[in-house]
Design an enzyme around this catalytic site. Structure first.
Site, PDB file in Angstrom:
ATOM      1  N   CYS A  15      55.410   2.425  -4.770  1.00  0.00           N
ATOM      2  CA  CYS A  15      55.224   1.034  -5.172  1.00  0.00           C
ATOM      3  C   CYS A  15      55.584   0.122  -4.009  1.00  0.00           C
ATOM      4  O   CYS A  15      56.581   0.356  -3.317  1.00  0.00           O
ATOM      5  CB  CYS A  15      56.105   0.716  -6.383  1.00  0.00           C
ATOM      6  SG  CYS A  15      55.929  -0.957  -7.027  1.00  0.00           S
ATOM      7  N   HIS A  34      50.138   1.856 -13.849  1.00  0.00           N
ATOM      8  CA  HIS A  34      51.276   1.483 -13.003  1.00  0.00           C
ATOM      9  C   HIS A  34      51.346  -0.033 -12.844  1.00  0.00           C
ATOM     10  O   HIS A  34      52.412  -0.645 -13.022  1.00  0.00           O
ATOM     11  CB  HIS A  34      51.120   2.163 -11.639  1.00  0.00           C
ATOM     12  CG  HIS A  34      52.144   1.770 -10.621  1.00  0.00           C
ATOM     13  ND1 HIS A  34      53.059   2.660 -10.107  1.00  0.00           N
ATOM     14  CD2 HIS A  34      52.393   0.589  -9.994  1.00  0.00           C
ATOM     15  CE1 HIS A  34      53.834   2.042  -9.227  1.00  0.00           C
ATOM     16  NE2 HIS A  34      53.435   0.774  -9.136  1.00  0.00           N
ATOM     17  N   GLU A  35      50.206  -0.648 -12.507  1.00  0.00           N
ATOM     18  CA  GLU A  35      50.202  -2.101 -12.294  1.00  0.00           C
ATOM     19  C   GLU A  35      50.409  -2.861 -13.601  1.00  0.00           C
ATOM     20  O   GLU A  35      51.064  -3.910 -13.621  1.00  0.00           O
ATOM     21  CB  GLU A  35      48.901  -2.531 -11.614  1.00  0.00           C
ATOM     22  CG  GLU A  35      48.651  -1.916 -10.246  1.00  0.00           C
ATOM     23  CD  GLU A  35      49.785  -2.142  -9.259  1.00  0.00           C
ATOM     24  OE1 GLU A  35      50.528  -3.137  -9.400  1.00  0.00           O
ATOM     25  OE2 GLU A  35      49.954  -1.308  -8.349  1.00  0.00           O
ATOM     26  N   HIS A  90      53.960  -3.559 -14.554  1.00  0.00           N
ATOM     27  CA  HIS A  90      54.577  -4.732 -13.928  1.00  0.00           C
ATOM     28  C   HIS A  90      54.457  -5.971 -14.808  1.00  0.00           C
ATOM     29  O   HIS A  90      55.302  -6.867 -14.738  1.00  0.00           O
ATOM     30  CB  HIS A  90      53.925  -5.013 -12.573  1.00  0.00           C
ATOM     31  CG  HIS A  90      54.390  -4.121 -11.469  1.00  0.00           C
ATOM     32  ND1 HIS A  90      55.685  -4.120 -11.003  1.00  0.00           N
ATOM     33  CD2 HIS A  90      53.714  -3.199 -10.725  1.00  0.00           C
ATOM     34  CE1 HIS A  90      55.798  -3.237 -10.014  1.00  0.00           C
ATOM     35  NE2 HIS A  90      54.622  -2.664  -9.832  1.00  0.00           N
TER      36      HIS A  90
END
Length: 202
Positions: free
Chosen positions: A121, A163-164, A167
């Site tokens: 990341c 993954h994004e 966030h």
């Protein structure tokens, strides 16, 4: 009907509205990327109501910052903007391939099958650890022009999107790592604190 990333990319190539920027590192990135330990990474992102030039300008600056940091994905909260906006480019070595811009993304379906893959990341530079995630997903989102879209993704693209999207909820990939010993060592070796991790149930 959901479209694949390849179909979306071909569509974007034909469109004059692409927000693609040169895939080259800049001497100075337009946006600073927050790192583990910064409170900016732990909030919930707000949905974007109107997709306008301001949103597109942010996406362009995010892409420039991502390419400068040699990344393949970046979420708005990583640059201190708590809005539901992601940019992804798995083919950064091919200038003609447009990046993917996801606004207000929502995963509608996840595969029952999962796989384990090493993740990194831009907000935790140098740290790479295995994370378990669904192998394939289907999602809905708006593109850079505000048009509603759906797509299917698997493999690396599915993982990168998940993954994004984490966030957007204040979740970092290290929160999902189950190897506590390896995690602590990796973080220490790269100057991060294990106390900044917020473990979640897979």
């Amino acid at each position: 009907m959901a479209r694949s990333f390849a179909q979306l990319a071909r569509s974007a190539e034909k469109s004059s509205s692409s927000i693609a920027v040169p895939k080259e590192p800049l001497e100075t990135a337009p946006l600073d990327i927050h790192t583990l330990g910064d409170d900016a990474l732990r909030g919930d992102a707000r949905r974007i109501g109107k997709v306008d030039e301001r949103v597109r300008d942010l996406a362009r600056d995010m892409l420039r910052s991502m390419y400068t940091a040699s990344g393949i994905g970046l979420a708005a909260p990583q640059v201190g903007v708590h809005q539901q906006l992601l940019v992804i480019d798995l083919d950064f070595e091919t200038p003609s391939t447009p990046p993917l811009v996801l606004i207000n993304p929502e995963i509608t379906t996840c595969s029952a099958s999962v796989d384990t893959y090493e993740e990194g990341c831009l907000s935790i530079p140098g740290v790479y650890l295995d994370v378990v995630r669904p192998t394939a997903i289907q999602l809905s989102f708006r593109d850079e022009m505000g048009r509603p879209r759906t797509m299917k993704a698997d493999g690396l693209m599915a993982r990168c999107i998940q993954h994004e999207m984490d966030h957007l909820r204040g979740v970092l990939f290290v929160d999902r790592v189950t190897d506590a010993g390896g995690l602590k060592k990796e973080l220490k070796d790269h100057g991060f604190l294990a106390t900044d991790v917020r473990p979640i149930t897979p």
